[in-house]
Scaffold this motif. Structure first.
Motif, short mmCIF file in Angstrom:
data_model
loop_
_atom_site.label_atom_id
_atom_site.label_comp_id
_atom_site.label_asym_id
_atom_site.label_seq_id
_atom_site.Cartn_x
_atom_site.Cartn_y
_atom_site.Cartn_z
N LEU A 181 -67.95 -2.16 -68.11
CA LEU A 181 -68.06 -0.89 -69.02
C LEU A 181 -67.49 0.08 -67.60
O LEU A 181 -66.44 0.78 -67.82
CB LEU A 181 -68.99 -0.06 -69.13
CG LEU A 181 -68.87 0.86 -69.80
CD1 LEU A 181 -68.80 1.24 -71.16
CD2 LEU A 181 -70.35 2.30 -69.49
N PHE A 182 -67.81 -0.18 -66.50
CA PHE A 182 -67.53 0.54 -65.38
C PHE A 182 -65.65 0.58 -64.72
O PHE A 182 -65.32 0.91 -64.54
CB PHE A 182 -67.94 0.15 -64.00
CG PHE A 182 -69.50 -0.08 -64.12
CD1 PHE A 182 -69.96 1.03 -64.55
CD2 PHE A 182 -70.36 -0.16 -63.55
CE1 PHE A 182 -71.23 1.75 -64.62
CE2 PHE A 182 -71.82 -0.61 -63.53
CZ PHE A 182 -72.29 1.34 -64.49
N GLN A 183 -65.13 -0.86 -65.52
CA GLN A 183 -63.59 -0.88 -65.28
C GLN A 183 -62.93 -0.76 -66.73
O GLN A 183 -61.76 -1.54 -66.49
CB GLN A 183 -63.56 -2.38 -64.84
CG GLN A 183 -64.23 -3.44 -63.42
CD GLN A 183 -64.57 -4.54 -63.51
OE1 GLN A 183 -63.53 -5.60 -63.37
NE2 GLN A 183 -65.13 -5.27 -64.04
N LEU A 184 -63.29 -0.45 -67.58
CA LEU A 184 -62.49 0.33 -68.47
C LEU A 184 -61.94 1.39 -68.18
O LEU A 184 -61.73 1.95 -67.54
CB LEU A 184 -63.28 0.04 -69.83
CG LEU A 184 -64.52 -0.97 -70.64
CD1 LEU A 184 -65.45 -0.08 -71.39
CD2 LEU A 184 -63.38 -1.83 -71.27
N PRO A 185 -60.11 1.00 -68.89
CA PRO A 185 -58.93 2.29 -68.19
C PRO A 185 -59.74 3.17 -70.04
O PRO A 185 -61.57 3.69 -70.64
CB PRO A 185 -58.10 1.65 -69.01
CG PRO A 185 -58.56 0.83 -70.44
CD PRO A 185 -59.67 0.21 -69.41
N ALA A 186 -59.36 4.64 -69.06
CA ALA A 186 -59.67 6.15 -70.68
C ALA A 186 -59.23 5.40 -71.70
O ALA A 186 -58.81 4.58 -71.88
CB ALA A 186 -58.80 6.73 -70.06
N VAL A 187 -59.76 6.09 -72.13
CA VAL A 187 -59.83 6.36 -73.88
C VAL A 187 -58.48 6.35 -74.01
O VAL A 187 -57.19 7.00 -73.69
CB VAL A 187 -60.63 7.46 -75.23
CG1 VAL A 187 -60.32 7.96 -75.81
CG2 VAL A 187 -61.98 7.00 -74.66
N ASN A 188 -57.66 5.85 -75.51
CA ASN A 188 -56.26 5.54 -75.58
C ASN A 188 -55.52 4.67 -75.56
O ASN A 188 -54.49 4.53 -75.26
CB ASN A 188 -56.30 7.13 -75.88
CG ASN A 188 -56.29 7.77 -77.72
OD1 ASN A 188 -57.25 7.12 -78.12
ND2 ASN A 188 -56.77 9.66 -76.64
N GLU A 189 -55.96 4.47 -73.89
CA GLU A 189 -54.98 3.52 -73.54
C GLU A 189 -55.45 1.56 -73.92
O GLU A 189 -56.19 1.36 -74.29
CB GLU A 189 -55.77 3.87 -72.19
CG GLU A 189 -54.94 4.69 -71.38
CD GLU A 189 -53.98 4.45 -71.17
OE1 GLU A 189 -53.64 3.91 -70.73
OE2 GLU A 189 -53.75 5.69 -70.92
N PRO A 190 -54.56 0.86 -73.35
CA PRO A 190 -54.77 -0.62 -73.59
C PRO A 190 -55.47 -0.89 -73.60
O PRO A 190 -56.17 -1.24 -72.40
CB PRO A 190 -52.97 -0.85 -73.86
CG PRO A 190 -52.82 -0.03 -72.70
CD PRO A 190 -53.50 1.50 -73.14
N LEU A 191 -56.25 -2.53 -74.12
CA LEU A 191 -57.62 -2.94 -73.52
C LEU A 191 -57.63 -4.49 -74.05
O LEU A 191 -57.21 -4.42 -74.99
CB LEU A 191 -58.43 -1.87 -73.90
CG LEU A 191 -60.29 -3.20 -73.43
CD1 LEU A 191 -60.20 -3.06 -72.01
CD2 LEU A 191 -60.96 -2.07 -73.37
#
Length: 204
Positions: free
Chosen positions: A35-45
Protein backbone atom coordinates in the motif's frame (compact mmCIF):
# COMPACT_ATOMS: atom_id res chain seq x y z
CA UNK A 1 -4.66 -18.72 -11.88
CA UNK A 2 -4.40 -14.94 -12.18
CA UNK A 3 -0.69 -14.07 -12.16
CA UNK A 4 -0.85 -10.29 -12.40
CA UNK A 5 -3.21 -7.46 -13.23
CA UNK A 6 -2.45 -4.28 -15.15
CA UNK A 7 -4.94 -1.45 -14.95
CA UNK A 8 -5.89 1.84 -13.29
CA UNK A 9 -6.03 2.29 -9.54
CA UNK A 10 -9.58 3.38 -8.68
CA UNK A 11 -9.75 3.20 -4.90
CA UNK A 12 -7.55 2.72 -1.87
CA UNK A 13 -9.45 1.63 1.24
CA UNK A 14 -6.77 -0.04 3.38
CA UNK A 15 -6.18 -2.92 3.29
CA UNK A 16 -8.20 -3.18 0.03
CA UNK A 17 -7.64 -1.62 -3.37
CA UNK A 18 -9.85 -1.54 -6.45
CA UNK A 19 -8.15 -1.95 -9.82
CA UNK A 20 -9.92 -1.22 -13.12
CA UNK A 21 -8.74 -3.67 -15.79
CA UNK A 22 -10.44 -2.94 -19.12
CA UNK A 23 -13.69 -1.97 -17.44
CA UNK A 24 -13.71 -4.77 -14.86
CA UNK A 25 -13.07 -3.77 -11.23
CA UNK A 26 -10.92 -6.21 -9.28
CA UNK A 27 -10.90 -5.88 -5.50
CA UNK A 28 -7.63 -7.01 -3.97
CA UNK A 29 -6.34 -7.19 -0.43
CA UNK A 30 -2.77 -5.95 -0.06
CA UNK A 31 -0.21 -5.78 2.76
CA UNK A 32 0.69 -2.33 4.07
CA UNK A 33 4.18 -2.63 2.56
CA UNK A 34 2.51 -2.73 -0.87
CA UNK A 35 0.00 0.00 0.00
CA UNK A 36 2.83 2.40 0.84
CA UNK A 37 4.25 2.00 -2.68
CA UNK A 38 1.05 2.51 -4.66
CA UNK A 39 0.65 5.47 -7.01
CA UNK A 40 -2.10 8.05 -6.70
CA UNK A 41 -5.70 7.16 -7.58
CA UNK A 42 -6.40 7.11 -11.35
CA UNK A 43 -2.76 6.25 -12.08
CA UNK A 44 -1.70 3.04 -13.92
CA UNK A 45 -0.66 0.11 -11.74
CA UNK A 46 0.55 -3.46 -12.07
CA UNK A 47 0.03 -5.85 -9.16
CA UNK A 48 1.34 -9.40 -8.92
CA UNK A 49 -1.48 -11.55 -7.58
CA UNK A 50 -2.30 -14.72 -5.71
CA UNK A 51 -5.80 -16.22 -5.82
CA UNK A 52 -7.19 -18.17 -2.86
CA UNK A 53 -10.33 -20.21 -3.57
CA UNK A 54 -12.43 -21.30 -0.60
CA UNK A 55 -15.85 -22.88 -0.35
CA UNK A 56 -17.41 -19.57 0.62
CA UNK A 57 -15.23 -17.05 -1.24
CA UNK A 58 -12.62 -16.34 -3.89
CA UNK A 59 -10.02 -13.95 -2.50
CA UNK A 60 -7.47 -12.07 -4.57
CA UNK A 61 -4.29 -10.75 -2.97
CA UNK A 62 -2.05 -8.18 -4.63
CA UNK A 63 1.64 -7.37 -4.24
CA UNK A 64 3.81 -4.59 -5.61
CA UNK A 65 6.68 -6.96 -6.44
CA UNK A 66 7.14 -10.63 -7.29
CA UNK A 67 9.42 -10.91 -4.27
CA UNK A 68 6.61 -9.82 -1.96
CA UNK A 69 4.28 -12.38 -3.54
CA UNK A 70 6.91 -15.09 -3.17
CA UNK A 71 7.16 -14.29 0.54
CA UNK A 72 3.37 -14.47 0.91
CA UNK A 73 3.38 -17.90 -0.75
CA UNK A 74 6.17 -19.10 1.55
CA UNK A 75 4.28 -17.91 4.61
CA UNK A 76 0.93 -19.54 3.78
CA UNK A 77 2.71 -22.87 3.26
CA UNK A 78 3.68 -22.86 6.92
CA UNK A 79 1.60 -24.81 9.40
CA UNK A 80 -0.97 -22.57 11.06
CA UNK A 81 -0.31 -19.52 8.86
CA UNK A 82 -3.22 -18.42 6.70
CA UNK A 83 -3.52 -15.42 4.39
CA UNK A 84 -4.67 -13.09 7.20
CA UNK A 85 -1.64 -13.78 9.40
CA UNK A 86 0.67 -13.68 6.37
CA UNK A 87 -0.61 -10.20 5.46
CA UNK A 88 -0.25 -9.06 9.07
CA UNK A 89 3.39 -10.20 9.09
CA UNK A 90 4.06 -8.47 5.77
CA UNK A 91 2.30 -5.32 6.93
CA UNK A 92 4.53 -5.02 9.97
CA UNK A 93 7.77 -6.14 8.32
CA UNK A 94 9.18 -5.81 4.82
CA UNK A 95 10.76 -8.85 3.13
CA UNK A 96 14.25 -7.79 4.17
CA UNK A 97 13.20 -6.86 7.69
CA UNK A 98 11.59 -10.29 8.13
CA UNK A 99 14.71 -12.03 6.81
CA UNK A 100 16.86 -10.01 9.23
CA UNK A 101 14.44 -10.78 12.06
CA UNK A 102 14.63 -14.53 11.37
CA UNK A 103 18.42 -14.52 11.02
CA UNK A 104 18.73 -12.65 14.33
CA UNK A 105 16.17 -15.00 15.96
CA UNK A 106 14.26 -11.95 17.16
CA UNK A 107 11.06 -13.44 18.56
CA UNK A 108 10.13 -10.22 20.39
CA UNK A 109 9.76 -8.34 17.11
CA UNK A 110 7.58 -11.05 15.62
CA UNK A 111 5.38 -11.08 18.71
CA UNK A 112 4.44 -7.44 18.10
CA UNK A 113 2.49 -8.57 15.02
CA UNK A 114 -1.22 -9.14 15.84
CA UNK A 115 -1.95 -12.86 16.12
CA UNK A 116 1.64 -13.92 16.82
CA UNK A 117 2.29 -15.30 20.29
CA UNK A 118 5.46 -16.80 21.74
CA UNK A 119 4.85 -20.31 20.43
CA UNK A 120 3.95 -19.06 16.95
CA UNK A 121 6.99 -16.77 16.86
CA UNK A 122 9.32 -19.60 17.88
CA UNK A 123 7.83 -21.90 15.23
CA UNK A 124 8.07 -19.22 12.55
CA UNK A 125 11.76 -18.68 13.29
CA UNK A 126 12.52 -22.40 13.00
CA UNK A 127 10.55 -22.97 9.80
CA UNK A 128 11.54 -19.73 8.05
CA UNK A 129 15.24 -20.11 8.82
CA UNK A 130 15.40 -23.10 6.48
CA UNK A 131 13.22 -21.47 3.83
CA UNK A 132 15.22 -18.23 3.83
CA UNK A 133 18.58 -19.93 3.19
CA UNK A 134 18.34 -19.13 -0.52
CA UNK A 135 16.85 -15.65 -0.06
CA UNK A 136 19.14 -12.66 -0.28
CA UNK A 137 18.56 -9.57 1.80
CA UNK A 138 18.81 -6.29 -0.11
CA UNK A 139 19.44 -2.80 1.30
CA UNK A 140 16.24 -1.36 2.69
CA UNK A 141 14.92 1.32 0.38
CA UNK A 142 13.23 4.45 1.70
CA UNK A 143 9.54 4.82 1.04
CA UNK A 144 8.02 7.95 -0.39
CA UNK A 145 4.85 9.21 1.17
CA UNK A 146 2.08 10.24 -1.19
CA UNK A 147 0.83 13.78 -1.16
CA UNK A 148 -2.71 14.15 0.21
CA UNK A 149 -5.28 16.12 -1.67
CA UNK A 150 -5.40 19.81 -0.77
CA UNK A 151 -9.14 20.37 -1.31
CA UNK A 152 -11.49 19.88 1.63
CA UNK A 153 -8.51 19.42 3.94
CA UNK A 154 -10.53 18.77 7.08
CA UNK A 155 -12.69 16.09 5.44
CA UNK A 156 -9.65 14.49 3.85
CA UNK A 157 -7.90 14.36 7.23
CA UNK A 158 -10.92 12.82 8.95
CA UNK A 159 -11.26 10.21 6.20
CA UNK A 160 -7.55 9.39 6.42
CA UNK A 161 -7.80 8.92 10.19
CA UNK A 162 -10.86 6.69 9.84
CA UNK A 163 -9.23 4.58 7.11
CA UNK A 164 -6.06 4.18 9.15
CA UNK A 165 -7.95 3.00 12.23
CA UNK A 166 -10.04 0.59 10.12
CA UNK A 167 -6.91 -0.83 8.51
CA UNK A 168 -5.26 -1.50 11.88
CA UNK A 169 -8.43 -3.19 13.16
CA UNK A 170 -8.40 -5.31 10.00
CA UNK A 171 -4.85 -6.37 10.88
CA UNK A 172 -6.02 -7.65 14.25
CA UNK A 173 -5.53 -4.73 16.62
CA UNK A 174 -8.31 -3.95 19.10
CA UNK A 175 -10.40 -0.88 18.14
CA UNK A 176 -9.32 1.13 21.19
CA UNK A 177 -5.66 0.23 20.60
CA UNK A 178 -5.89 1.16 16.91
CA UNK A 179 -7.60 4.47 17.69
CA UNK A 180 -4.97 5.41 20.29
CA UNK A 181 -2.11 4.52 17.96
CA UNK A 182 -3.49 6.63 15.10
CA UNK A 183 -4.39 9.57 17.37
CA UNK A 184 -0.84 9.60 18.72
CA UNK A 185 0.61 10.26 15.26
CA UNK A 186 -2.27 12.16 13.67
CA UNK A 187 -1.61 15.29 11.64
CA UNK A 188 -3.96 16.86 9.09
CA UNK A 189 -1.41 16.77 6.27
CA UNK A 190 -0.85 12.98 6.53
CA UNK A 191 -2.49 10.44 4.24
CA UNK A 192 -4.02 7.24 5.60
CA UNK A 193 -0.94 5.34 4.40
CA UNK A 194 1.35 7.68 6.36
CA UNK A 195 -0.81 7.37 9.47
CA UNK A 196 -0.79 3.57 9.25
CA UNK A 197 2.97 3.45 8.78
CA UNK A 198 3.64 5.81 11.71
CA UNK A 199 1.12 4.07 13.93
CA UNK A 200 2.73 0.68 13.25
CA UNK A 201 6.15 2.12 14.06
CA UNK A 202 4.77 3.62 17.26
CA UNK A 203 3.47 0.23 18.37
CA UNK A 204 6.71 -1.57 17.44
Amino acid sequence: MIGYLRGTLLEKQPPHVLLDVNGVGYELEVPMTTLFQLPAVNEPLVLHTHLVVREDAQLLYGFYSKRDRALFRELIRLNGVGPKLALALMSGLSVDELIQCVNAEDTSRLMKVPGVGKKTADRLLVELKDRFKNWESTPLAGQTAMEPAKDNAVIQAQNAEHDAVSALIGLGFKPAEASRAVSAVFAEDLSSEDLIRRALKGMA
